[in-house]
Design a protein around this motif. Sequence first.
Motif, short mmCIF file in Angstrom:
data_model
loop_
_atom_site.label_atom_id
_atom_site.label_comp_id
_atom_site.label_asym_id
_atom_site.label_seq_id
_atom_site.Cartn_x
_atom_site.Cartn_y
_atom_site.Cartn_z
N PHE A 419 0.77 -1.23 0.06
CA PHE A 419 -0.01 -0.05 0.07
C PHE A 419 0.83 1.23 0.18
CE2 PHE A 419 -3.16 -2.62 2.36
CZ PHE A 419 -3.66 -3.09 1.48
N ASP A 420 2.10 1.10 0.00
CA ASP A 420 2.79 2.34 0.28
C ASP A 420 3.32 2.94 -0.76
OD1 ASP A 420 4.67 0.52 -0.88
OD2 ASP A 420 6.28 0.89 0.67
N ARG A 421 2.78 2.77 -2.16
CA ARG A 421 3.34 3.52 -3.23
C ARG A 421 1.89 3.45 -4.32
NH1 ARG A 421 7.10 4.43 -0.54
NH2 ARG A 421 9.30 4.81 -1.34
N PHE A 422 1.77 4.54 -5.04
CA PHE A 422 0.56 4.48 -5.79
C PHE A 422 1.00 3.51 -6.97
CE2 PHE A 422 -0.52 8.91 -4.67
CZ PHE A 422 -1.63 8.55 -3.95
N THR A 423 0.07 2.87 -7.49
CA THR A 423 0.13 1.82 -8.49
C THR A 423 0.30 2.63 -9.98
OG1 THR A 423 -2.15 1.32 -8.95
CG2 THR A 423 -1.06 -0.22 -7.16
N LEU A 424 0.77 2.27 -11.02
CA LEU A 424 0.69 3.05 -12.24
C LEU A 424 -0.76 3.32 -12.54
CD1 LEU A 424 3.43 0.90 -14.19
CD2 LEU A 424 3.52 3.60 -13.40
N ALA A 425 -1.59 2.16 -12.18
CA ALA A 425 -3.17 2.28 -12.77
C ALA A 425 -3.56 3.64 -11.87
CB ALA A 425 -3.76 1.18 -12.46
N GLU A 426 -3.56 3.38 -10.70
CA GLU A 426 -3.67 4.76 -9.50
C GLU A 426 -3.12 6.16 -9.98
OE1 GLU A 426 -4.51 2.74 -5.20
OE2 GLU A 426 -2.45 2.60 -5.78
N ALA A 427 -2.09 6.09 -10.40
CA ALA A 427 -1.32 7.35 -10.91
C ALA A 427 -2.07 7.72 -11.95
CB ALA A 427 0.19 7.05 -11.07
N GLY A 428 -2.35 6.79 -13.10
CA GLY A 428 -3.01 7.10 -13.98
C GLY A 428 -4.56 8.00 -13.85
N VAL A 429 -5.00 7.23 -12.78
CA VAL A 429 -6.39 7.76 -12.56
C VAL A 429 -6.53 9.14 -11.75
CG1 VAL A 429 -8.05 7.26 -10.57
CG2 VAL A 429 -7.72 5.39 -12.05
N LEU A 430 -5.18 9.45 -11.14
CA LEU A 430 -5.23 10.84 -10.63
C LEU A 430 -4.96 11.87 -11.76
CD1 LEU A 430 -3.02 10.11 -7.46
CD2 LEU A 430 -5.59 10.45 -7.64
N GLN A 431 -4.41 11.15 -12.89
CA GLN A 431 -4.41 12.10 -14.12
C GLN A 431 -5.59 12.13 -14.92
OE1 GLN A 431 -2.37 14.41 -14.72
NE2 GLN A 431 -0.46 14.07 -15.70
N THR A 432 -6.75 11.40 -14.40
CA THR A 432 -8.06 11.10 -14.85
C THR A 432 -7.95 10.25 -16.23
OG1 THR A 432 -8.02 13.29 -16.08
CG2 THR A 432 -9.20 13.23 -14.04
N PHE A 433 -6.88 9.47 -16.46
CA PHE A 433 -6.99 8.49 -17.32
C PHE A 433 -7.71 7.29 -16.78
CE2 PHE A 433 -3.11 10.32 -18.99
CZ PHE A 433 -3.13 9.96 -20.19
N PRO A 434 -8.63 6.69 -18.01
CA PRO A 434 -9.30 5.33 -17.29
C PRO A 434 -8.29 4.58 -16.48
CG PRO A 434 -9.50 6.05 -19.68
CD PRO A 434 -8.29 6.68 -19.40
N VAL A 435 -9.03 3.65 -15.60
CA VAL A 435 -8.27 2.63 -14.91
C VAL A 435 -7.65 1.64 -15.79
CG1 VAL A 435 -10.43 1.36 -14.29
CG2 VAL A 435 -8.11 1.49 -12.70
N ALA A 436 -8.08 1.45 -16.77
CA ALA A 436 -7.99 0.36 -17.84
C ALA A 436 -6.73 0.87 -18.77
CB ALA A 436 -9.04 -0.37 -18.43
N TYR A 437 -6.53 1.94 -18.72
CA TYR A 437 -5.55 2.35 -19.64
C TYR A 437 -4.21 1.50 -19.86
CZ TYR A 437 -3.99 5.96 -23.15
OH TYR A 437 -3.73 6.64 -24.57
N PRO A 438 -3.86 0.89 -20.98
CA PRO A 438 -2.72 0.07 -21.16
C PRO A 438 -1.33 0.53 -21.12
CG PRO A 438 -3.74 0.40 -23.08
CD PRO A 438 -4.30 1.33 -22.22
N TRP A 439 -0.79 1.29 -19.83
CA TRP A 439 0.69 1.84 -19.64
C TRP A 439 1.41 0.44 -20.32
CZ3 TRP A 439 0.17 6.51 -19.54
CH2 TRP A 439 -0.80 7.45 -19.19
N ARG A 440 2.59 1.27 -21.26
CA ARG A 440 3.46 0.03 -21.71
C ARG A 440 4.80 0.79 -21.76
NH1 ARG A 440 -0.16 -2.89 -21.36
NH2 ARG A 440 -1.18 -4.23 -22.63
N GLY A 441 5.98 -0.07 -22.11
CA GLY A 441 7.18 0.62 -22.38
C GLY A 441 7.86 0.87 -21.18
N LYS A 442 9.15 1.87 -21.18
CA LYS A 442 9.86 1.87 -19.71
C LYS A 442 9.32 3.29 -19.40
CE LYS A 442 13.99 -0.19 -22.24
NZ LYS A 442 15.04 0.18 -22.71
N ASP A 443 9.79 3.45 -17.95
CA ASP A 443 9.46 4.78 -17.39
C ASP A 443 8.02 5.25 -17.60
OD1 ASP A 443 10.09 6.99 -15.72
OD2 ASP A 443 11.60 7.78 -17.04
N GLN A 444 7.13 4.33 -16.95
CA GLN A 444 5.61 4.77 -17.29
C GLN A 444 5.18 5.81 -16.45
OE1 GLN A 444 3.68 0.95 -16.87
NE2 GLN A 444 4.79 -0.13 -18.37
#
Length: 510
Positions: A419-444
């Motif tokens: 629980f001690d860090r935001f997941t990538l999906a959560e970080a995306g949600v805080l930017q208002t990306f859909p939770v299902a947005y498919p982050w790929r590649g390096k340095d997401q």
Amino acid sequence: MSHVKNATPSPADIRILDLFAGPGGLDVAADVLGYRITGIEWDEDACATRAAAGMDTFRGDVREFDAAHFPRAQVLTGGPPCQTFTVAGHGAGRRALDDVLGYIERLRTAVSSDGAEWEDIHRTWREISEELAEKAVQAEEVKVEKGRVEALRAAERRTIKKSLQQQGSPPEKIKQILKTLRASRDLPPEDAGLAPLVETYNALGTVLNGLKARLEALGDERTGLVLQPLWWVIERSRRPGLEPYEAVILEQVPAVMPVWEKYTEVLAVLGYRTRTQLMFTEAFGVPQTRKRAVLMARLGGTDIPEVVETHERYRQRTVSTRVSTTTPRDTLPWDPEEENSDPKEAWVSMESALKKARSIAPDLPDRPAFTVVSNYGTGGDPGARGRRDHDAPAATVTGKVSRNRLVHKGTDTDLPDKFDRFTLAEAGVLQTFPVAYPWRGKDQSQQIGNAVPPRLALHVLRHVLEPELTREEARARLEQAVADLEAWEPGEPVEVREHGQWEGHPLTGR
């Protein structure tokens, strides 16, 4: 591309070209609004994310393309890199900004001159491009020399350390001397033998400072990128055989606002009505405090009013005037500048945004009340980390968002590991990306931090491209778009195109 079931149809068949498109913040907003959008992006990792999300993409440097390659694009959008306007020290950012404003003035003079032909306008752009290219070559040479001097200085520092160790100096003394590397005249008598080494070290420091100043004077190659959208608009407006864009939307950090203001002078000459606006993201339903400088332009027609804020702005350490949707109408906070404005909703907290995301993706962490401890210092003190509680909007989401610590609210006690860090999906949600947005590649994390918040993009796109809607129609359109954005899921992945792969593309006409 169709990712949203029963998506609200667009009032018009609008084709958008997005420069510096990133991982797709503006693109996913355009998608849920029903527009057709193509992005140009140089970063391979961001392109991988775009491909997985089904976002039509050309990979490459924007400077390798030109407006004539995409004659069927009706709208131009983009967010060119801005780092050179925000760097600290020695006035480098100010100089870069002044240089860009000077180049824009040269372009304004070229397009507004009586009897100006396309060849004359293009000659001015070619001269500017050549100047920028020459500066880039010189800057690269200076960078090489700077690296050489830095290596020599580091070696001299190691020699000083070794000499102190051989003299039997205690570790604390060595640490203090290396930290300050005082002028040789200030060395203690027992260390006088180090004077030549320290003098050499200081001399190299003087040379290094000179090289840094030279680099700042030459500017960063990204400085010229901020001119690209303007040149694309000029080319579409003045090059024979092409038609002007119907609309232009650009966004960046607040430091770029003087550039957008200068842009408007050129756009006015080309027949556009414009509006610049400093937008607070939380005032448009983004669960994050972030400021963006936005330029909006439409060809001819009526003036563009400001985009009306739909949510309250966040003011830290003050009592919120937030209201629920069930509050009696006569007690709601009204916009004093707009008699017929709708009541503003509460800003959206991290807790609220992540809870809604969990209703879509139940595997997201369900944490107790937490405080986010920023990776960055605050108030000029690197050790004083910024803090924001879970029931407030997030601080600006940057490329270092994955380094932020999550602690039990009001303490410095870390939450359990998972629980001690935001997941990538959560970080995306805080930017208002859909939770299902498919982050790929390096340095997401960097991709997420650099992106345009899609919910902010919804407001701006609709505002500029659908001016004919009534207030009620616009509100309904946005409400549906927000719901579609939250529920969005990627469709089939697409292949990323390269420069020259024009065949069969809807914007190229080939």
